[in-house]
Design a protein around this motif. Structure first.
Motif, PDB file in Angstrom:
ATOM      1  N   TYR A   1      -2.807   0.738   0.923  1.00  0.00           N
ATOM      2  CA  TYR A   1      -2.161   0.125  -0.238  1.00  0.00           C
ATOM      3  C   TYR A   1      -2.227  -1.396  -0.262  1.00  0.00           C
ATOM      4  O   TYR A   1      -1.436  -2.046  -0.949  1.00  0.00           O
ATOM      5  CB  TYR A   1      -0.702   0.591  -0.371  1.00  0.00           C
TER       6      TYR A   1
ATOM      7  N   PHE B   1      -4.615   8.441  -6.734  1.00  0.00           N
ATOM      8  CA  PHE B   1      -3.937   7.149  -6.558  1.00  0.00           C
ATOM      9  C   PHE B   1      -4.713   6.050  -7.285  1.00  0.00           C
ATOM     10  O   PHE B   1      -4.149   5.249  -8.029  1.00  0.00           O
ATOM     11  CB  PHE B   1      -3.783   6.825  -5.062  1.00  0.00           C
TER      12      PHE B   1
ATOM     13  N   ALA C   1       2.370   6.915  -5.548  1.00  0.00           N
ATOM     14  CA  ALA C   1       1.538   7.372  -4.432  1.00  0.00           C
ATOM     15  C   ALA C   1       2.391   7.817  -3.257  1.00  0.00           C
ATOM     16  O   ALA C   1       1.931   8.529  -2.380  1.00  0.00           O
ATOM     17  CB  ALA C   1       0.592   6.259  -3.985  1.00  0.00           C
TER      18      ALA C   1
ATOM     19  N   ARG D   1      -5.713   4.600   2.310  1.00  0.00           N
ATOM     20  CA  ARG D   1      -4.388   4.562   1.671  1.00  0.00           C
ATOM     21  C   ARG D   1      -3.441   3.568   2.334  1.00  0.00           C
ATOM     22  O   ARG D   1      -2.270   3.854   2.576  1.00  0.00           O
ATOM     23  CB  ARG D   1      -3.763   5.961   1.638  1.00  0.00           C
TER      24      ARG D   1
END
Ligand SMILES: Cc1cc2nc3c(=O)[nH]c(=O)nc-3n(C[C@H](O)[C@H](O)[C@H](O)COP(=O)(O)OP(=O)(O)OC[C@H]3O[C@@H](n4cnc5c(N)ncnc54)[C@H](O)[C@@H]3O)c2cc1C
Ligand code: SF4
Ligand code: SF4
Ligand code: SF4
Ligand code: SF4
Ligand code: SF4
Ligand code: FES
Lengths: 278, 361, 316
Positions: free
Chosen positions: C207, C244, C224, C205
């Motif tokens: 991103y 996500f 998210a 995560r």
């Protein structure tokens, strides 16, 4: 901390009283559920606490009752986002979490024997309140006390009963102002920094303590500079987004100082020595 | 207990399983082309071929962990009233971090100063740290981006490790660094290592010589003037995407978020890794943000590692030169290059101002 | 070669723009990195070679002033899509188009050289030579290119103001574009699910995939991370990760320009683009729409029709 080994673990506390200060500010008087802990709890004026609404989160608020009055701890909360909105839905008797005390405090011992000038705006009176009440409870230790306090409109003024009390006291010089004319308002109008300039308090032997919205602070600091207040005699409390409150989560730093732990109280002199993001 | 030993390569699995007898072992496991630190189970394939994509940080400081659980309970005689019950668990099993690199192990020492050496120590990290033995693999040489020797480390430094192992002659020469490490050396598959010591030393010296040092001798001071220059940051960081890759992959980054996650009457207060590269890391409810622009956020990251942290902790640098942030940055931002500019004794903000008048967002 | 031409064009357009976004050599010979050129001297640093994988068009929506940008054929689809969605003002962009015969996947090369540090990289027509401490290795670009190049339909930018070389035509059959998706579709639902779960389980995560995606427009306000709506928690469970990625994929339905950035940048080497490609294939079959090929098109999810030719159920 409240003697907890675990600095993340809040103390459960019951809200004993909710006071509607303004349309968007409520004060909460809270007492720890553990009577022993309440009895042994100590803090210094200016220190803050993290209030928990479980399931929603935690947010930072100054303990605005003074250490000289320990029947309860008072926090005033302006409705802003998630946690503050949830707090506004709390009733007397409800249980919340409190992590306190956190951070540093006003150097009130160094201020003894001096004139004190408080300059506050809106919810910014909250951190000043704890010190004002502390000084009033130890009135002999301080010389002249002047309070300049303003808000947008009269209903937005916090602690209205106390303001009335202070106004009536001969040993406090309270100057109230609101931004614009308002029906029924007979006192001053104008922004706090402007009123400060008009009043032009003397810088000699005086400590200025200010808290309010960033824009107000900016102009108040300029005003104080014009009035020749030395930087070490100007004290402010800072704000930053916070999570842990104990200098670990990393977000509230100014250079190597953490506002949650090394602050929130700083003198202008200290601030000037730190790298600023602004 | 001996503090030198030798482990033949084919006994690695046996060794790891022995370490796992009374502890959870975190080891670099191969999944597809990715090497990730995972809780070891016999179906997993350990890979020591290259540094893992992730550091083993999560073994002691999990990416997400529960700080406390809460439960709302109705009072029996007053159904209007809700009580809250809080539960905390710091009862963590013993653990072993196996196969991290020296830069990874040193990473823990960076976090230790913040999370343990303070009057508000983090009980979760502290307990896990105490419970964990770190068995580190020295590097045969650098991979892309590595610069450990530039920040006081090296492919064979022992700081933060309990045992270090060096690849020699179809196996590993093991050396215990701490008492915890000595306990590991008594495992039955560990053979006598004394005769490999010289070879290991030579291998480590060779590896050390192969690592680049991006900072010339004596260039160890950050230029405050350049550090304060918006032009400089605007220039070097315009390409950054403000993602979390550099911080989430860093063995020393420790910033976190705390959020409540609730399910009806129960819930958890969790803490999860956060990143100073994210815009909302410092965003206040009022909309005010002290670091709204990516170059301010990046300045904080570099500042924290090479300027603020050293100021607070006697010159210690909060970067171990593992190179992950360089290797995996989507746009190949090189922190060592940027620190190089800042440490250049001839650093001059004007040189950067000339190139661009307006540092964009 | 076209690098020389590229430099010339940059110097020529520079006076008209705030910056020219291009590539320069990165921290080692196997890496290039974006450069925002503001002076003619900087133009000398520019490189163009098969390492130039980054899709520089992604920077366009955040530019406040007029800029020029160097784009490959595939990257130009991003600009076309931006035009369709009104995310850029075409008048504020000078497009320097580069006809491209295929780029290199850094990950594939690194794997092929056993992750040794790279000492030098050089190119000859169709191949790349990589020098490491243990010797030299030569690879055909076709063997180390990202999958998007193996079926590239647009080697020459679709929109441009200047071209650095003569246009080239694709020699790849159009059917090849979704060959990898077809392979996925050949598997059972259970197998597909297991595949994606095992991949997304590696997600940390960070991103990077989201922030590198040119068409991901929410960025800092991504669900998210928001608390309101609070659809995704900060827990690290597979459910949250999957959620996500599903949301990212769905928000890219009929918008993903198949640049492959999300997959290229993922530090955990997760094939993040696959889901999006699968959805794109569905969108093509349903709406005859291919993102980022015609500036005059409108993305199907931007339009509401009471009757859709291929969605029978929706007939009122
Ligand atoms: C030292 C200090 C003392 C403060 N004292 C008071 C006070 O006495 N009365 C009062 O009304 N407000 C005070 N504030 C501001 C108050 O903390 C924020 O308004 C509040 O955190 C907003 O939380 P939220 O959950 O409602 O907002 P959201 O937007 O939902 O915020 C999400 C989270 O971000 C963090 N956050 C966002 N803004 C701030 C902020 N300005 N400061 C700290 N954390 C923030 C909090 O952790 C919060 O839970 C103080 C702030 C600081 C730093
Ligand atoms: S430096 Fe690279 S990895 Fe870090 S936030 Fe910027 S783009 Fe992402
Ligand atoms: S800053 Fe980069 S090189 Fe330094 S320890 Fe972190 S990831 Fe490694
Ligand atoms: S402030 Fe930034 S660089 Fe420093 S530890 Fe936190 S995330 Fe990492
Ligand atoms: S989803 Fe991936 S392939 Fe599609 S546009 Fe975004 S980055 Fe490119
Ligand atoms: S880049 Fe990879 S690891 Fe990062 S969020 Fe995307 S899929 Fe997950
Ligand atoms: S609030 Fe976490 S470091 Fe200050």
């Amino acid at each position: 901390m409240t003697g907890n080994q675990n600095p993340y673990l809040p103390e459960l506390a019951t809200v004993t009283k909710v006071i509607e200060e303004t349309p968007n500010i409520k004060s909460f008087q809270v007492v720890f559920n553990d009577a022993e802990k309440m009895k042994n709890f100590t803090f210094e004026p200016g220190q803050v606490g993290q209030l928990s609404v479980f399931g929603v989160g935690e947010s930072t608020f100054v303990i605005n009752s003074p250490p000289t009055r320990m029947e309860y701890l008072q926090f005033s909360v302006m409705k802003a986002g998630e946690v503050t909105t949830a707090l506004h839905g709390i009733y007397e008797g409800d249980v919340i979490g409190v992590r306190a005390p956190l951070g540093n405090w006003f150097p009130y011992n160094d201020m003894k024997g001096k004139n004190i000038l408080f300059i506050g705006g809106g919810i910014g009176l909250a951190p000043l309140r704890t010190l004002i009440l502390y000084m009033l409870d130890n009135r002999a230790d301080y010389k002249d006390i002047t309070i300049i306090y303003g808000s947008r409109t009269p209903p937005d003024l916090c602690y209205k009963d106390e303001l009335k009390e202070w106004e009536e006291r001969s040993d406090v010089n309270l100057i109230l102002t609101v931004d614009n004319e308002f029906p029924g308002w007979t006192k001053r109008t104008g922004f706090v920094p402007t009123v400060l300039k008009e009043e032009a308090p003397k810088a000699d032997d005086t400590i200025a303590i200010t808290c309010g919205p960033p824009i107000m602070i900016k102009f108040v600091l300029e005003g104080l500079a014009e009035l020749k207040f030395p930087e070490e005699n100007i004290i402010t409390t800072l704000e930053a987004r916070m999570k842990c409150g104990i200098g670990l989560c990393g977000r509230c730093n100014l250079g190597h100082k953490y506002i949650c732990k090394d602050g929130p109280v700083f003198s202008l002199k200290q601030l000037k020595e730190l790298p600023s993001d602004e | 207990m001996a503090d030198k030993g030798y482990l033949p390569k084919e006994k690695i699995k046996e060794f790891v399983e022995a370490l796992g007898k009374d502890a959870t072992v975190f080891a670099p496991c191969l999944e597809g082309d990715t090497i990730i630190f995972r809780q070891y189970t016999p179906d997993k394939e350990i890979s020591l071929d290259r540094p893992a994509n992730t550091p083993p940080k999560g073994a002691i400081y999990p990416q997400c962990e529960t700080l406390l659980s809460f439960e709302f309970k109705k009072e029996a005689d007053n159904p209007q009233k809700m009580d809250v019950e809080l539960k905390v668990n710091t009862d963590f099993p013993k653990a072993v971090v196996f196969g991290g690199r020296p830069c990874d192990a040193r990473g823990f020492t960076v976090i230790d100063r913040v999370f343990i050496d303070t009057d508000t120590a983090d009980p979760y990290y502290k307990k896990r740290r105490e419970n964990t033995t770190i068995v580190t693999k020295c590097c045969n040489g650098p991979v892309a981006g590595c610069f450990c020797v530039g920040v006081g480390g090296g492919p064979a430094v022992t700081e933060g490790s309990d045992v270090v192992m060096t690849e020699v002659d179809g196996g590993y020469y093991l050396e215990a660094v701490t008492d915890k490490g000595k306990a590991v050396m008594s495992l039955p598959m560990i053979q006598d290592g004394a005769s490999y010591e010289a070879k290991a030393k030579a291998a480590n010296e060779k590896a050390t010589a192969a690592v680049r040092n991006p900072f010339p001798e004596g260039a160890d001071k950050i230029s405050a003037e350049l550090f304060d220059s918006g032009d400089f940051w605007g220039n070097v960081i315009e390409k950054c995407l403000s993602c979390g890759a550099c911080t989430f992959l860093c063995p020393t980054c420790y910033c976190f978020n705390i959020t409540d996650e609730q399910a009806i009457t129960t819930g958890d207060r969790i803490r999860s890794w956060d990143s100073c590269m994210f815009q909302h890391f410092t965003l206040e409810t009022s909309g005010h943000n002290p670091r709204p622009a990516k170059h301010k956020r990046f300045r904080n990251r570099v500042g924290h590692k090479f300027y603020y942290y050293p100021e607070k902790y006697d010159g210690a640098i909060a970067c171990t030169g593992c190179g992950r942030c360089i290797r995996y940055c989507p746009v190949s931002v090189d922190i060592s290059e940027i620190v190089g500019y800042l440490r250049d004794p001839k650093a001059d903000p004007k040189a950067w101002a000339a190139k661009k008048e307006d540092a964009k967002n | 070669m076209s690098t020389q031409k590229l430099k010339e064009i940059i110097k020529q357009v520079l006076p008209d723009v705030e910056a020219v976004i291009c590539w320069q050599e990165g921290f080692d010979k196997l890496n290039v990195t974006p450069i925002f050129i503001t002076s003619p001297e900087q133009a000398e640093k520019v490189v163009w070679n098969p390492l130039c994988a980054q899709n520089l068009a992604s920077y366009l929506p955040s530019q406040k002033k007029k800029v020029a940008v160097a784009v490959k054929g595939c990257d130009s689809r991003t600009i076309v899509q931006y035009m369709q969605e009104g995310l850029i003002d075409r008048n504020n962009v000078v497009i320097i188009g580069i006809p491209c015969k295929g780029i290199i996947s850094k990950k594939k090369v690194q794997k092929a050289i056993g992750n040794e540090p790279v000492e030098d990289v050089s190119f000859t027509e169709g191949s790349v030579k990589v020098k490491t401490p243990s010797g030299e290795k030569t690879f055909a670009i076709a063997d180390v290119c990202p999958s998007k190049c193996t079926s590239c339909q647009y080697p020459t930018p679709i929109v441009y103001d200047q071209l650095t070389a003569d246009p080239i035509q694709s020699d790849k059959p159009a059917e090849s574009v979704y060959a990898d998706v077809a392979e996925l579709e050949g598997k059972t639902l259970e197998e597909r699910k297991a595949y994606f779960l095992s991949q997304f389980d590696k997600c940390i995560r960070c991103y990077a995939c989201r922030n590198a995606c040119p068409m991901c427009v929410c960025q800092d306000s991504c669900i998210a991370e928001t608390r309101d709506p609070h659809w995704i928690t900060q827990k690290l469970s597979l459910d949250e990760k999957l959620m996500f990625h599903m949301i990212h994929a769905l928000h890219l339905a009929g918008r993903c320009v198949e640049c492959g950035e999300c997959e290229r940048v993922c530090p955990m080497e997760i094939p993040v683009a696959k889901l999006k490609k699968k959805i794109n294939k569905e969108m093509k079959e349903l709406f005859d729409y291919i993102p980022g090929v015609n500036p005059e098109d409108k993305p199907p999810m931007y339009i509401f029709n009471v009757d859709e030719a291929k969605i029978k159920e929706h007939k009122l």
